[in-house]
Design an enzyme around this catalytic site. Structure first.
Site, short mmCIF file in Angstrom:
data_model
loop_
_atom_site.label_atom_id
_atom_site.label_comp_id
_atom_site.label_asym_id
_atom_site.label_seq_id
_atom_site.Cartn_x
_atom_site.Cartn_y
_atom_site.Cartn_z
N ASP A 65 -5.80 49.04 -55.88
CA ASP A 65 -5.29 50.34 -55.45
C ASP A 65 -3.89 50.25 -54.85
O ASP A 65 -3.41 49.17 -54.50
CB ASP A 65 -6.23 50.98 -54.44
CG ASP A 65 -6.37 50.19 -53.15
OD1 ASP A 65 -6.46 48.95 -53.22
OD2 ASP A 65 -6.36 50.80 -52.06
N GLU A 126 -8.55 48.85 -51.04
CA GLU A 126 -8.17 47.96 -49.94
C GLU A 126 -7.29 48.67 -48.92
O GLU A 126 -7.39 48.43 -47.72
CB GLU A 126 -7.43 46.74 -50.52
CG GLU A 126 -7.11 45.65 -49.52
CD GLU A 126 -5.78 45.84 -48.80
OE1 GLU A 126 -5.52 45.11 -47.83
OE2 GLU A 126 -4.98 46.72 -49.21
#
Length: 356
Positions: A65, A126
């Site tokens: 991400d 994350e």
């Protein structure tokens, strides 16, 4: 190395903001399969790749991400640098690492290079507090000797020797609404309570090991109404767990005291996000890292950080994991960039780590 730049550019073209990683996950799974790995997912939809080899098992970790500011990013070649077009973040955090891993794996396949057993772990979300890492299936990593998380800014050759614990605190202050012109004295201002709490806290840099911050303060309402609700989100982090406990307790005490002083109330949610870790100088993962950097002529730089990463979770699970710098600078901003040379160094380091 044009294939490396092309791979990075392709990865950046995917919008993979936290919780929106499905497309890039499919692309990455296809790339891993093409490189000869077999793949699996866990309940958190983290992606694993497995490449059998000989000897010990090495873990390579990066996150899929990006922050929301990288939505719509496009790579612009600016001389020796790779940047965004200035309207978004670049997303080199963490797509530079993913590009280096993919090209290193493909190089192993194409050149038939001997290697140890390799496990790749690409995590989700994350950037939202290690959400994906919290769902790691440890059974899929049971054979891992040690691992490397590529998720830090700075020239390649740097590594994180210690990282902090972090607490998240959400608070909702409840007051009493009243007309601000007619009968303000009958109201209890949630904004006033929350402001008193914040102003009485010791925030930002506490000491060399500890920081704290209020990241969000939301109190919607009309200007002529005494506000009856305010929601705040805090964080505290420290390399020293005892200092973290003291800091979080002091912030909670300040909020409860402010609510009591004004006759209101506060609901507090306190979550321990992840644990601190410290690598000893004789740690196996550090020895491996130093040997690889030495082979490439990369200066080794070790330093603690007050940032968290997937490595916090992996180390807590008993997998000795080192965070390595990935060559990019100014992450999470529109000024984010990575020198082409650093991207090449990152690829070389990944390849060296899995072929030593």
């Amino acid at each position: 190395m044009q294939i490396l730049i092309d791979t990075f550019t392709k990865l950046v073209s995917f919008d993979s903001v936290s919780y929106e990683e499905d497309q890039i996950a499919l692309f990455l799974e296809t790339a891993l399969l093409h490189a000869g790995l077999y793949t699996e997912y866990d309940e958190g939809e983290n992606l694993y790749g497995f490449l059998p080899g000989k000897g010990k098992t090495i873990l390579l970790n990066a996150h899929m991400d990006t922050v929301d500011l990288a939505r719509g990013a496009k790579v612009v070649e600016d001389g020796d640098l790779l940047r965004s077009d200035g309207t978004t973040a670049l997303g080199a955090d963490d797509k530079a690492a993913i590009a280096a891993i993919l090209v290193a794996l493909d190089t192993i396949k194409q050149q038939k290079i001997a290697h140890p057993n390799i496990v790749v772990l690409f995590t989700r979300s994350e950037e939202q507090g290690l959400v994906g890492a919290q769902s790691i299936d440890i059974s899929k990593l049971s054979a891992v000797s040690h691992g490397f998380t590529f998720d830090a800014s700075g020239p390649v050759g740097g590594a994180i020797s210690a990282a902090p614990s972090q607490d998240k605190i959400e608070a909702v202050f409840h007051g009493k609404g009243a007309h601000a012109g007619f009968k303000p004295e009958t109201g209890i201002s949630a904004i006033q309570m929350a402001s008193q709490a914040v102003s009485s806290m010791n925030l930002l840099r506490i000491d060399e090991e500890t920081t704290a911050n209020v990241g969000s303060f939301i109190a919607p309402g009309a200007k002529n109404i005494v506000c009856d609700k305010a929601t705040l989100v805090f964080e505290a982090r420290s390399l020293n767990p005892n200092k973290l406990a003291v800091q979080s307790t002091s912030m909670i005490d300040a909020m409860r005291s402010a609510a009591k002083d004004h006759g209101g109330s506060v609901d507090i949610t306190h979550e321990h996000q992840y644990e601190a870790y410290h690598h000893r100088e004789d740690a196996t993962v550090l020895k491996h890292f130093k040997e690889a950097c030495g082979s490439l002529g990369l200066p080794v730089r070790l330093a603690p950080t007050l940032g968290g990463s997937d490595a916090n979770v992996l180390n807590k699970l008993g997998i000795e994991t080192l965070v390595c710098t990935s060559g990019y600078e100014e992450p999470h901003t529109k000024s984010e960039y990575i020198p082409k040379k650093e991207l090449e160094n990152l690829f070389s380091l990944v390849l060296e780590l899995i072929t030593l």
